[in-house]
Design a protein around this motif. Structure first.
Motif, short mmCIF file in Angstrom:
data_model
loop_
_atom_site.label_atom_id
_atom_site.label_comp_id
_atom_site.label_asym_id
_atom_site.label_seq_id
_atom_site.Cartn_x
_atom_site.Cartn_y
_atom_site.Cartn_z
N ILE A 204 0.87 -1.18 0.00
CA ILE A 204 0.00 0.00 0.00
C ILE A 204 0.90 1.22 0.00
O ILE A 204 1.90 1.27 0.73
N ILE A 205 0.56 2.22 -0.82
CA ILE A 205 1.39 3.43 -0.88
C ILE A 205 0.55 4.68 -0.62
O ILE A 205 -0.64 4.70 -0.93
N PRO A 206 1.15 5.73 -0.05
CA PRO A 206 0.45 7.02 0.07
C PRO A 206 0.52 7.76 -1.26
O PRO A 206 1.59 7.90 -1.85
N LEU A 207 -0.60 8.24 -1.76
CA LEU A 207 -0.65 8.86 -3.08
C LEU A 207 0.22 10.11 -3.16
O LEU A 207 0.81 10.39 -4.21
N ASN A 208 0.34 10.84 -2.07
CA ASN A 208 1.09 12.10 -2.13
C ASN A 208 2.60 11.90 -2.17
O ASN A 208 3.36 12.86 -2.33
N LYS A 209 3.07 10.65 -2.03
CA LYS A 209 4.51 10.39 -2.09
C LYS A 209 4.90 9.65 -3.37
O LYS A 209 6.05 9.26 -3.53
N MET A 210 3.94 9.46 -4.28
CA MET A 210 4.23 8.82 -5.56
C MET A 210 4.96 9.82 -6.46
O MET A 210 4.49 10.91 -6.72
N GLU A 211 6.16 9.41 -6.96
CA GLU A 211 7.00 10.31 -7.75
C GLU A 211 7.11 9.91 -9.21
O GLU A 211 7.54 10.72 -10.04
N LEU A 219 7.42 4.74 -8.41
CA LEU A 219 8.54 5.30 -7.66
C LEU A 219 7.95 6.08 -6.49
O LEU A 219 7.20 7.05 -6.69
N VAL A 220 8.24 5.63 -5.29
CA VAL A 220 7.69 6.24 -4.08
C VAL A 220 8.83 6.68 -3.17
O VAL A 220 9.58 5.85 -2.67
N ALA A 221 8.96 7.99 -3.00
CA ALA A 221 10.02 8.55 -2.16
C ALA A 221 11.38 7.96 -2.53
O ALA A 221 12.19 7.62 -1.67
N GLY A 222 11.61 7.80 -3.84
CA GLY A 222 12.88 7.29 -4.34
C GLY A 222 13.01 5.79 -4.33
O GLY A 222 14.07 5.26 -4.69
N ASN A 223 11.97 5.07 -3.96
CA ASN A 223 12.01 3.60 -3.89
C ASN A 223 11.09 2.99 -4.94
O ASN A 223 9.99 3.50 -5.19
N VAL A 224 11.53 1.91 -5.55
CA VAL A 224 10.74 1.20 -6.56
C VAL A 224 9.79 0.23 -5.86
O VAL A 224 10.24 -0.68 -5.14
N ILE A 225 8.48 0.43 -6.05
CA ILE A 225 7.47 -0.42 -5.43
C ILE A 225 6.72 -1.14 -6.55
O ILE A 225 6.16 -0.49 -7.44
N PRO A 226 6.69 -2.48 -6.55
CA PRO A 226 6.07 -3.20 -7.66
C PRO A 226 4.55 -3.04 -7.69
O PRO A 226 3.91 -2.89 -6.66
N ILE A 227 4.01 -3.08 -8.91
CA ILE A 227 2.56 -3.10 -9.11
C ILE A 227 2.14 -4.53 -9.38
O ILE A 227 2.68 -5.19 -10.27
#
Length: 246
Positions: A204-211, A219-227
């Motif tokens: 689960i990711i916070p939408l406001n930190k999606m880059e 890309l979330v806060a510089g980290n690769v998160i798989p879909i």
């Protein structure tokens, strides 16, 4: 000032412990005891009750369901031997949550919170003042995580992502990583609506930190998160409207 107090518990021994502790506090007046939530509902309806020590897991009706049934509940201190009810208890705006067996020190801390609230400077009072003030910023929202017999309060604004590892979740913030035994599906329901998104069975990711967006990852806060495969279309509609994932 007398705080008219009701004890609700299906265990006589647990009732007696609270009675004994309360005897040390002149402001606490025990006006009754109930062995189940239905009896407590009737007592609260027909009496002026300021505070309830409320067991959660009782026959016929849970203590949490009792609180939900009351339009204007008194102050609630939940008492239970089952720590898995802690998050639900705090979501119901309880003054405190005491895990059995209850030490005298924790009982006194809970009463101190009650006193602060009744004097107008407690947490619930502050929340009420915020609601009445002009809306400038959305109030903070917190997750309460049980870690090593303690409840850890995590501001959801600080979360970078939440990851599921079997029956555990890992809550990652900028400064710390918290791990606790809880299903990610339960955590998802506790997050503020519209601010987080499930993009994988395990993330689960916070939408406001999606880059950044890619059909296979974010890309979330510089980290690769798989879909996840089952989440690709909804992610495409959210982050790249008009595309279709085949």
């Amino acid at each position: 000032m007398k705080i008219r107090t009701l004890i609700v518990d299906d265990e006589p021994h647990a009732m007696e412990i609270i009675r004994r502790y309360a005897a040390h506090i002149p402001e606490i007046e025990i006006v009754g005891t109930c062995s189940n939530a239905i009896e407590a509902f009737q007592t609260i309806q027909h009496n002026n009750i300021d505070l309830v020590f409320l067991d959660i897991k009782m026959p016929r009706l849970l203590g949490t369901d009792l609180v939900r049934s009351l339009k204007t509940p008194p102050l609630i201190i939940f008492t239970t031997a089952y720590q898995e009810y802690a998050i639900e208890g705090f979501d119901l705006n309880a003054i405190d949550y005491l895990l059995k067996p209850i030490p005298l020190k924790r009982f006194l801390q809970a009463i101190d919170k009650v006193m602060h609230f009744l004097n107008g400077d407690g947490k619930r009072g502050a929340a009420q003042q915020d609601a009445e003030a002009p809306a400038q910023q959305a109030p903070d929202h917190f997750l309460y995580l049980r870690i090593e017999r303690r409840l850890i309060k995590v501001n959801t604004r600080d979360i970078l992502w939440i990851e599921s590892i079997k029956d555990y979740i890992k809550v990652v913030t900028k400064d710390k990583i918290f791990q606790t035994k809880q299903k990610i599906s339960v955590t998802e329901k506790l997050l503020p609506t519209g601010e987080f998104m499930r993009i994988h069975r395990s993330f689960i990711i916070p939408l406001n930190k999606m880059e950044g967006y890619h059909p296979n990852h974010l890309l979330v806060a510089g980290n690769v998160i798989p879909i996840g495969r089952n989440y690709k279309q909804v992610c495409a509609e959210k982050f790249n409207p008009g595309t279709e994932i085949l």
